[in-house]
Every structure is written in structure tokens, then in C-alpha cells.
Design an enzyme around this catalytic site. Sequence first.
Site, PDB file in Angstrom:
ATOM      1  N   TYR A  22     -21.165 -24.653  69.185  1.00 37.29           N
ATOM      2  CA  TYR A  22     -21.671 -25.223  67.935  1.00 37.29           C
ATOM      3  C   TYR A  22     -23.192 -25.198  67.792  1.00 37.29           C
ATOM      4  O   TYR A  22     -23.721 -25.614  66.761  1.00 37.29           O
ATOM      5  CB  TYR A  22     -21.162 -26.671  67.785  1.00 37.29           C
ATOM      6  CG  TYR A  22     -19.646 -26.759  67.775  1.00 37.29           C
ATOM      7  CD1 TYR A  22     -18.903 -26.131  66.776  1.00 37.29           C
ATOM      8  CD2 TYR A  22     -18.961 -27.454  68.765  1.00 37.29           C
ATOM      9  CE1 TYR A  22     -17.509 -26.189  66.767  1.00 37.29           C
ATOM     10  CE2 TYR A  22     -17.564 -27.531  68.771  1.00 37.29           C
ATOM     11  CZ  TYR A  22     -16.859 -26.887  67.768  1.00 37.29           C
ATOM     12  OH  TYR A  22     -15.487 -26.945  67.764  1.00 37.29           O
ATOM     13  N   HIS A 101     -16.927 -23.999  58.427  1.00 38.06           N
ATOM     14  CA  HIS A 101     -16.948 -24.219  59.877  1.00 38.06           C
ATOM     15  C   HIS A 101     -18.157 -23.543  60.492  1.00 38.06           C
ATOM     16  O   HIS A 101     -18.524 -22.427  60.092  1.00 38.06           O
ATOM     17  CB  HIS A 101     -15.685 -23.651  60.536  1.00 38.06           C
ATOM     18  CG  HIS A 101     -14.434 -24.242  59.992  1.00 38.06           C
ATOM     19  ND1 HIS A 101     -14.007 -25.506  60.328  1.00 38.06           N
ATOM     20  CD2 HIS A 101     -13.552 -23.759  59.088  1.00 38.06           C
ATOM     21  CE1 HIS A 101     -12.886 -25.767  59.664  1.00 38.06           C
ATOM     22  NE2 HIS A 101     -12.597 -24.734  58.899  1.00 38.06           N
TER      23      HIS A 101
HETATM   24  C1  DQA Z   1     -15.199 -26.833  63.487  1.00 41.00           C
HETATM   25  C2  DQA Z   1     -14.008 -26.050  64.050  1.00 41.00           C
HETATM   26  C3  DQA Z   1     -12.838 -26.971  64.333  1.00 41.00           C
HETATM   27  O1  DQA Z   1     -11.745 -26.238  64.866  1.00 41.00           O
HETATM   28  C4  DQA Z   1     -13.244 -28.022  65.344  1.00 41.00           C
HETATM   29  O2  DQA Z   1     -12.186 -28.936  65.551  1.00 41.00           O
HETATM   30  C5  DQA Z   1     -14.494 -28.740  65.000  1.00 41.00           C
HETATM   31  C6  DQA Z   1     -15.599 -27.980  64.396  1.00 41.00           C
HETATM   32  C7  DQA Z   1     -16.431 -25.936  63.288  1.00 41.00           C
HETATM   33  O3  DQA Z   1     -17.339 -26.357  62.569  1.00 41.00           O
HETATM   34  O4  DQA Z   1     -16.516 -24.845  63.861  1.00 41.00           O
HETATM   35  O5  DQA Z   1     -14.671 -29.920  65.279  1.00 41.00           O
HETATM   36  O6  DQA Z   1     -14.836 -27.355  62.218  1.00 41.00           O
END
Ligand code: DQA
Length: 143
Positions: A22, A101
Site C-alpha cells: 500500500y 483501490h
Molecule cells: C484495498 C484492497 C482490499 O482488498 C484490501 O482489503 C484493502 C485495501 C486497496 O486499496 O488496495 O484493505 O482496498
Amino acid sequence: MRILVMNGVNLNLTGKREKSVYGAATLEEINANIQAFCEKNGDSVEFFQSNVEGELVNKLHEAFLQKTCDGIVFNAGAFTHYSYALRDAIAAIDIPVVETHISNVHAREFFRHTSVLAEVCKGVVCGFGAASYLAAIVGLKNS
Ligand code: DQA
């Protein structure tokens, strides 16, 4: 345009958890960058984050009932993959929502390949790191 940027469960830990997935920027830093991007484009932006599904539902209702925004960028986190309550809330409102995402969910675990939200969203953006939020805003502004 009035934009609401919503983040769901665990996104408050962005920049502190799983940095290889992330990134190192905190949610506050990401939001500051979005704020600057919106100001430059003459748009206003509001931010909301919650780890509580019902609070996210309430925020979507508020946006709809009180007409507080024209478009929503929504990273629901893991709720994306199973929350029928959020899906129904998005379907209930007449404001375009972009599922967003940070990571490319399709290049990750199998359970992340499913979204119960995408079908009721205007569009989906994933995989561009924090820039996914900016891409979602560009999409909202140009559709
Ligand atoms: C997310 C992807 C999701 O699968 C995960 O549960 C997250 C972050 C992303 O921003 O890449 O918490 O939404």
C-alpha cells in the site's frame, strides 16, 4: 464539482501497514495530495474514513439525502469483497461512485478478485497506488 472521498476498513493504517503493498504515504498525506489536486482543478473535496460498515452506509445516505456531493471516490477496503449492505447503499443513491483501490486487487489473492460493489458503481480504478484516487476523480469529472 463537490467530491467525497471515502475510505473503509483498515485504510486508516495506510502508510503504516503492509507498505510493500500500500506504499509509505499515510492516509493524511494521501488526502493532502488529493486536496491539492482538487483545489488546482477548482473542485471541493470532503474526506471520510471509518472501520465501521454502518457508518459508511450512513455517510452514503447522508450524501444522498442532504445532497452534499456530486461524486464519490470509495475505497471500501475488504468490505468491497463481501458487503451487500454497502452495495445496496450505493445502488440506493443517485450519486456516481467510483470503486477505488490502491493495490491491483486482481493481481492478489483470489478472494480480492470478487467485488460485490463494482456492478453498482460508475467505474473501478485499482493498482496505481495513491494515484488511483486521482484517476477516480478524473473519471468522475469527465463522465
Ligand atoms: C484495498 C484492497 C482490499 O482488498 C484490501 O482489503 C484493502 C485495501 C486497496 O486499496 O488496495 O484493505 O482496498
